[in-house]
Motif scaffolding. Structure first.
Motif, short mmCIF file in Angstrom:
data_model
loop_
_atom_site.label_atom_id
_atom_site.label_comp_id
_atom_site.label_asym_id
_atom_site.label_seq_id
_atom_site.Cartn_x
_atom_site.Cartn_y
_atom_site.Cartn_z
N GLU A 97 49.95 46.11 52.13
CA GLU A 97 50.69 45.25 53.06
C GLU A 97 51.16 43.97 52.38
N ARG A 98 50.33 43.40 51.52
CA ARG A 98 50.64 42.13 50.88
C ARG A 98 50.92 42.34 49.39
N ARG A 99 51.72 41.45 48.85
CA ARG A 99 52.04 41.46 47.42
C ARG A 99 52.58 42.81 46.97
N GLU A 131 56.01 44.85 42.94
CA GLU A 131 56.77 43.87 43.71
C GLU A 131 58.28 43.95 43.52
#
Length: 268
Positions: A129-131, A105
């Motif tokens: 895609e996330r986190r 991240e």
């Protein structure tokens, strides 16, 4: 439009030729050879160049770390996991090396890993895609522009993507402090995906169970692990070293039997 800033990121984006440039802004207060070369490169590529105050560039980049250069560019197209099935090289004997990031991240860590991946000859990067940190101006700057040369795919489900790569005959190798084998004792010359986990927490449980092998970096000090970008550099360059040695042994130089010349280096 997206913003790129810094001499290296803008220059590498021009060299890679994957981005469509709208225009480049340079600080009128800066006057040196490095900037002059970049401006000449822009004009050679047909990119408009305009002078602005340093304060205006800081507003555009949202940081004073722009080095007097800000570019407005079209976003890079994301690849699919299928785009990474084939190696970069057209040589059928070339073994594939991919890097998968399980929820990194921090954009500085992401940029550092992209820079290492480019230097170590990685064929492609898999991000979630996330986190996961986006390929932001901060990450591109931290990569010194290496992000512009890499094939980067974003996936919704990393476990599913890794299973797809297994079906393409790639070994899935996770880096985990609980691994059973040391990274430098493992054969990294085959078709493989190196999987790195989140800052602090490491690999998710499902990702860890999807890996065919788990490797560890032995630590001699009081801390149990390295920062993810440092750990990635250690393992990716070990893979690069092994692959380079394997290639040299497979195709020895005709002059390999001659007397080696004295090598120059630091301190010479």
């Amino acid at each position: 439009m997206e913003v790129l800033y810094g001499v290296h990121p803008v220059e590498e984006a021009l060299k890679a030729g994957r981005r469509r440039f709208d225009h480049v802004l340079v600080a009128r207060e800066r006057d040196d050879q490095r900037l002059d070369q970049l401006v000449a490169f822009c004009r050679q590529a047909g990119v408009r160049v305009r002078q602005e105050s340093r304060e205006q560039l800081t507003l555009m980049a949202k940081t004073p770390a722009h080095q007097g250069v800000v570019a407005l560019v079209r976003p890079q197209e994301s690849l699919s996991i299928e785009d990474l099935y084939a190696p970069i090289s057209a040589n059928p004997a070339t073994r594939r090396l991919l890097l998968a990031l399980d929820g990194v991240e921090d954009p500085q860590n992401l940029g550092a890993l992209l820079r290492v991946a480019d230097g170590a000859g990685v064929d492609g990067i898999i991000l979630t895609e996330r986190r996961s940190a986006p390929i932001s101006p901060v990450a591109v700057k931290a990569s010194a522009g290496a992000a512009e040369h890499l094939r980067i795919a974003r996936v919704v489900n990393l476990v599913r993507a890794l299973e797809d790569l297994k079906r393409q005959n790639l070994w899935i190798i996770g880096l985990d402090e609980r691994g059973t084998a040391d990274y430098d004792q493992f054969d990294l010359t085959g078709d493989c995906v190196i999987v790195l986990g989140r800052e602090g927490a490491g690999l998710h449980d499902l990702v860890r169970r999807t890996c065919d092998h788990l490797l560890r970096i032995p630590m001699a000090g009081g801390v149990s692990s390295l920062n993810v970008s440092a750990a990635g550099a250690v393992v990716l360059y070990e893979a690069f070293r092994q692959r380079r040695n394997a290639a040299a042994n497979a195709f020895p130089s005709p002059n390999s039997a001659s007397k080696p010349r004295k090598q120059k280096g630091l301190g010479s």
